[in-house]
Scaffold this active site. Structure first.
Site, short mmCIF file in Angstrom:
data_model
loop_
_atom_site.label_atom_id
_atom_site.label_comp_id
_atom_site.label_asym_id
_atom_site.label_seq_id
_atom_site.Cartn_x
_atom_site.Cartn_y
_atom_site.Cartn_z
N GLU A 79 0.83 -1.19 0.00
CA GLU A 79 0.00 0.00 0.00
C GLU A 79 0.88 1.26 0.00
O GLU A 79 1.86 1.34 0.74
CB GLU A 79 -0.91 -0.01 1.23
CG GLU A 79 -1.97 1.05 1.26
CD GLU A 79 -2.96 0.85 2.40
OE1 GLU A 79 -3.97 1.55 2.42
OE2 GLU A 79 -2.70 0.00 3.29
N LYS A 134 -9.23 3.50 -2.66
CA LYS A 134 -9.63 2.71 -1.50
C LYS A 134 -11.02 3.12 -1.05
O LYS A 134 -11.35 4.32 -1.01
CB LYS A 134 -8.62 2.91 -0.37
CG LYS A 134 -8.74 1.93 0.78
CD LYS A 134 -7.56 2.07 1.73
CE LYS A 134 -7.58 1.04 2.84
NZ LYS A 134 -6.40 1.15 3.73
N CYS A 155 -5.96 -3.46 1.83
CA CYS A 155 -5.72 -3.63 3.26
C CYS A 155 -7.00 -3.78 4.08
O CYS A 155 -7.56 -4.86 4.17
CB CYS A 155 -4.87 -2.47 3.78
SG CYS A 155 -4.13 -2.80 5.41
N PRO A 208 21.39 2.71 29.56
CA PRO A 208 21.71 2.52 30.98
C PRO A 208 21.29 1.10 31.39
O PRO A 208 20.09 0.80 31.43
CB PRO A 208 20.85 3.58 31.68
CG PRO A 208 20.46 4.55 30.60
CD PRO A 208 20.37 3.73 29.35
N LEU A 209 22.24 0.25 31.66
CA LEU A 209 21.98 -1.16 31.96
C LEU A 209 21.94 -1.33 33.48
O LEU A 209 22.97 -1.29 34.15
CB LEU A 209 23.06 -2.04 31.33
CG LEU A 209 22.91 -3.55 31.44
CD1 LEU A 209 21.59 -4.02 30.85
CD2 LEU A 209 24.08 -4.24 30.72
N SER A 210 20.74 -1.51 34.01
CA SER A 210 20.55 -1.47 35.47
C SER A 210 20.79 -2.80 36.17
O SER A 210 20.92 -2.83 37.39
CB SER A 210 19.12 -1.01 35.77
OG SER A 210 18.20 -2.01 35.38
N GLY A 211 20.79 -3.89 35.43
CA GLY A 211 20.83 -5.20 36.06
C GLY A 211 19.45 -5.79 36.28
O GLY A 211 19.31 -6.88 36.80
N GLY A 212 18.40 -5.03 35.87
CA GLY A 212 17.03 -5.53 35.95
C GLY A 212 16.58 -6.12 34.63
O GLY A 212 17.27 -6.01 33.60
N ILE A 213 15.38 -6.70 34.64
CA ILE A 213 14.95 -7.47 33.48
C ILE A 213 14.56 -6.59 32.30
O ILE A 213 14.68 -7.00 31.14
CB ILE A 213 13.79 -8.42 33.86
CG1 ILE A 213 13.67 -9.56 32.84
CG2 ILE A 213 12.48 -7.64 34.03
CD1 ILE A 213 12.82 -10.70 33.30
N ASP A 214 14.13 -5.34 32.53
CA ASP A 214 13.70 -4.50 31.41
C ASP A 214 14.88 -4.05 30.56
O ASP A 214 14.87 -4.21 29.33
CB ASP A 214 12.92 -3.29 31.93
CG ASP A 214 11.57 -3.69 32.51
OD1 ASP A 214 11.00 -4.68 32.03
OD2 ASP A 214 11.09 -3.01 33.45
N SER A 215 15.88 -3.45 31.19
CA SER A 215 17.06 -3.05 30.40
C SER A 215 17.79 -4.26 29.87
O SER A 215 18.42 -4.21 28.80
CB SER A 215 18.00 -2.17 31.24
OG SER A 215 18.47 -2.87 32.38
#
Length: 720
Positions: A45, A114, A175, A360-367
């Site tokens: 499209e 369309k 579509c 920023p890598l925090s050590g948590g599951i999201d980052s």
């Protein structure tokens, strides 16, 4: 075998307003289609302009440049001896329409506007286009002078018509028209149309592909016919990732399917089918009775046979090898997370012409999840490089800082990640050794360029500044401070991380002897955004966020999948860790925990989110539904408290959605304020009328629960 026809459909990685690049990809798809023997080619499209031009569709320049590109295609050698179905905006009688332009050998056969628009969720087509309301009618469209000079045509048919070749008949859907209750293919098929084309700009959403496939199978199962589905692919400049998956369906069976996630700019899917199979499938009394009374479509005739007839000569198919029908390929949600956002990140990176990503890598599951998605991107790049994809290799060399004539090939994902992905652990006195170690171990496992720093000096400086100006020094709650002090001290840390992230993102390439800057990645998940459980303008404020519309529940499944699929045993530690912001001091009796802070679990948030957005529930209807769903283990009063608490927190934090980092769209209950979830950001957050009604019902209705409140958590499941 009677009349064998080779047809082609495609997925193109188009980019809004990239007329030059879009043209090259269209011509390349036509060339490949002809190379494979196709005599009909269908594209996505609005492929000439790109689907995501938004308000640029209202500009005259956009329509002008679309005609200029079409003129090049009409004159091209690629577009000779093949019928091409091409998408672009067209202004007809001063009204802008979303159109398909069918061409053959330098002539325009039909412009088909369309008729039914996508206008909810992420789509706003009625803002830019007008639907064609004259069904089964057509009129003359007077072409621009630049087209007249090429084709010699002054006017061409414009409207709801079909194209009749020597050997078959072609009808067009766009579509959304497939998804409507009264789809055009039904009436077209009853009037003898045998081939249906559908050109889409359909974005990826977790668990969405199945619906798309089933609609095409159902349409051709009961109607009979060949259905060619083309789709946009990639990031065309916004939050959406169009997931391709071009396919060909014949009489209810998928005979060819393209990839759903790919780094290829052009993917062409072909199949050779026997048109007599359609006629045999349709030879039923009930269908014939309906067809005999069907309203007719105007047929645009073209002196060309898709089956390859030239005079009395018929294409030789004696060596045709009939392959077994493929099984439809569906990715599990965790695989979709590994692939969709990764492909989106690659398109964003190469098209923004930056040098990589910073998080920023925090050590948590999201980052952690965001970082693993970047690693998945690096794996896809390495795989494409090993397969000799010259476009991917060229982009990777430029991003990695190599010269165009370099022989560098990114075949090792960890090595490539080290060049373009930068992670940083920003510790404070409230950070634990466990999160610091997890961040370092993950960075080592995926190969990122890792930095470990302590920002206590920054936090102390801001805290001392406040004390110097006001004469009072704020304290954490565990040290005797108030709630306001406690929250302010947490937010200082979170917001300073955002400042530090942008400083390092701008200068790390310079530190490593390179030019340019990095894009900062955010890592707030959809549930935390819905609840407002993040600091406004903290490190969730970034350039883009690949997990901003993915639930914590799905992220955990993704991490569990990646642990084995990507050979990352370190991910076990992230799965077992208790989610925590680590913004308050850790004591012998207190460790900050996200679900405790929020006052609700992530699974509950997913349920609330789906009911609020997908099921369109306000406080009262959500309460009544959940009393039914959770009544066996929660009393009406308990359900009432949960629902009221959710709506209160959602409402008072809604203002945060106005500043939310642009996120990859993946979930139906995304609270993205930009376009998808249009709601106020100033609410009567205590909902006095609604909550009073809930309280009255909760006090009156019987308690059917049989479990202790502590057992209820295990019974709450995420709605499908």
């Amino acid at each position: 075998m009677g009349h064998l026809i080779t047809v082609a459909t495609c997925s193109l990685n188009q980019w809004a307003l990239d007329f030059e690049g879009n043209l090259h990809r269209i011509l390349e798809s036509i060339r490949i289609a002809k190379e494979k023997g196709a005599t009909l080619r269908v594209g996505p499209e609005l492929e000439i302009t790109g689907y995501g031009c938004m308000d640029h569709f209202l500009e005259g320049d956009t329509c002008l440049h679309a005609w200029e590109v079409l003129g090049v295609i009409l004159q091209s050698e690629e577009a000779r001896d093949i019928v091409c179905d091409i998408g672009m905006p067209v202004m007809h009688k001063n009204v802008i329409y979303n159109c398909r332009v069918v061409i053959h050998n330098g002539k325009i056969l039909l412009i088909r506007p369309k008729m039914w628009m996508a206008n909810d969720g992420n789509y706003r087509e009625l803002r830019w286009f007008t639907p064609w309301m004259k069904h089964r009618q057509h009129e003359d469209h007077y072409v621009p002078r630049i087209i007249h000079a090429i084709t010699g045509q002054t006017k061409v048919p414009f409207g709801d018509a079909v194209v009749s070749t020597i050997d078959t008949c072609i009808g067009i859907e766009l579509c959304e028209e497939l998804f409507t209750p009264a789809s055009p293919h039904i009436l077209m098929g009853l009037d003898g149309v045998e081939i249906f084309t559908n050109s889409s700009g359909s974005h990826h959403e977790l668990r969405k592909l199945y619906r798309r496939v089933e609609l095409m199978k159902e349409a051709t199962m009961k109607l009979g016919g060949i259905y060619l589905y083309a789709n946009q692919q990639g990031c065309d400049g916004d939050r959406l990732y169009y997931d391709g998956c071009a396919m060909i369906v014949v009489n209810g069976r998928v005979v060819a399917q393209g990839s759903q996630f790919s780094l290829q700019d052009v993917e062409v899917v072909t199949a050779t089918v026997d048109i007599e199979d359609i006629r045999s499938h349709r030879a039923t009394s009930s269908r014939s009775n309906q067809a005999a009374g069907a309203e007719r479509y105007h047929r645009i005739e073209v002196d060309f046979a898709l089956s390859g007839m030239k005079g009395d000569e018929i294409k030789d198919f004696s060596e045709l090898v009939v392959a077994p029908l493929p099984e439809v390929r569906y990715h599990r949600p965790e695989e979709e997370i590994a692939l969709g956002p990764a492909c989106w990140l690659w398109d964003y990176l190469r098209r923004s012409r930056t040098q990589g990503y910073f998080i920023p890598l925090s050590g948590g599951i999201d980052s952690c999840a965001t970082s693993v998605i970047v690693y998945s991107m690096c794996r896809l790049v390495a795989e494409a490089a090993r397969n000799g994809d010259e476009h991917v290799i060229a982009d990777a060399r430029r991003i990695a800082g190599e010269a165009p004539d370099s022989d560098y090939t990114p075949t090792d994902p960890r090595e490539f990640a080290n060049r373009i992905f930068h992670t940083c652990y920003m510790g404070t006195e409230n950070s634990s050794p466990e999160t610091r170690k997890r961040a370092k171990d993950l960075a080592h496992a995926i190969g990122s360029y890792h930095i470990d720093l302590n920002m206590d000096a920054l936090v102390t400086a801001v805290r001392d500044l406040f004390a110097y100006v006001t004469g009072v020094k704020p304290k954490f709650k565990v040290h005797g401070g108030s709630g306001a002090e406690n929250l302010a001290l947490q937010n200082i840390q979170a917001r300073l991380r955002m400042v530090v992230a942008y400083l390092f993102a701008q200068l790390m390439p310079w530190v490593r002897g390179r030019q340019g800057g990095l894009l900062v990645l955010g890592s707030a998940n959809v549930d935390e955004s819905l609840r407002g459980y993040f600091t406004k303008y903290d490190c969730s404020s970034a350039d883009i966020n690949p997990i901003g519309a993915i639930s914590k529940t799905d992220l955990k499944k993704f991490i569990a999948y990646a642990r084995g699929a990507f050979e990352l045993p370190v991910l076990t530690e992230f799965l077992e860790a208790v989610p925590t912001a680590e913004l308050e001091p850790i004591t012998d009796s207190y460790v900050q925990a996200d679900e405790v802070d929020m006052g609700m679990t992530y699974d509950e948030l997913s349920v609330f989110g789906r009911l609020r957005k997908v099921e369109k529930c306000g406080p009262w209807s959500m309460f009544t539904k959940l009393v039914h769903e959770w009544g066996s283990f929660l009393s009406p009063q308990q359900v009432a408290e949960k629902v009221k608490h959710f709506f209160f927190e959602y409402a008072r934090n809604r203002h945060k959605m106005t500043t939310l980092t642009p996120s990859y769209h993946a979930e139906q209950y995304s609270p993205d304020d930009n376009r998808f979830d249009l709601r106020p950001f100033l609410y009567p957050s205590r909902f006095p009328w609604q909550f009073k009604k809930i309280d009255e019902a909760a006090a009156r209705w019987p308690d059917r629960s049989s479990l202790k409140p502590s057992d209820a958590k295990d019974k709450i499941s995420v709605l499908p």
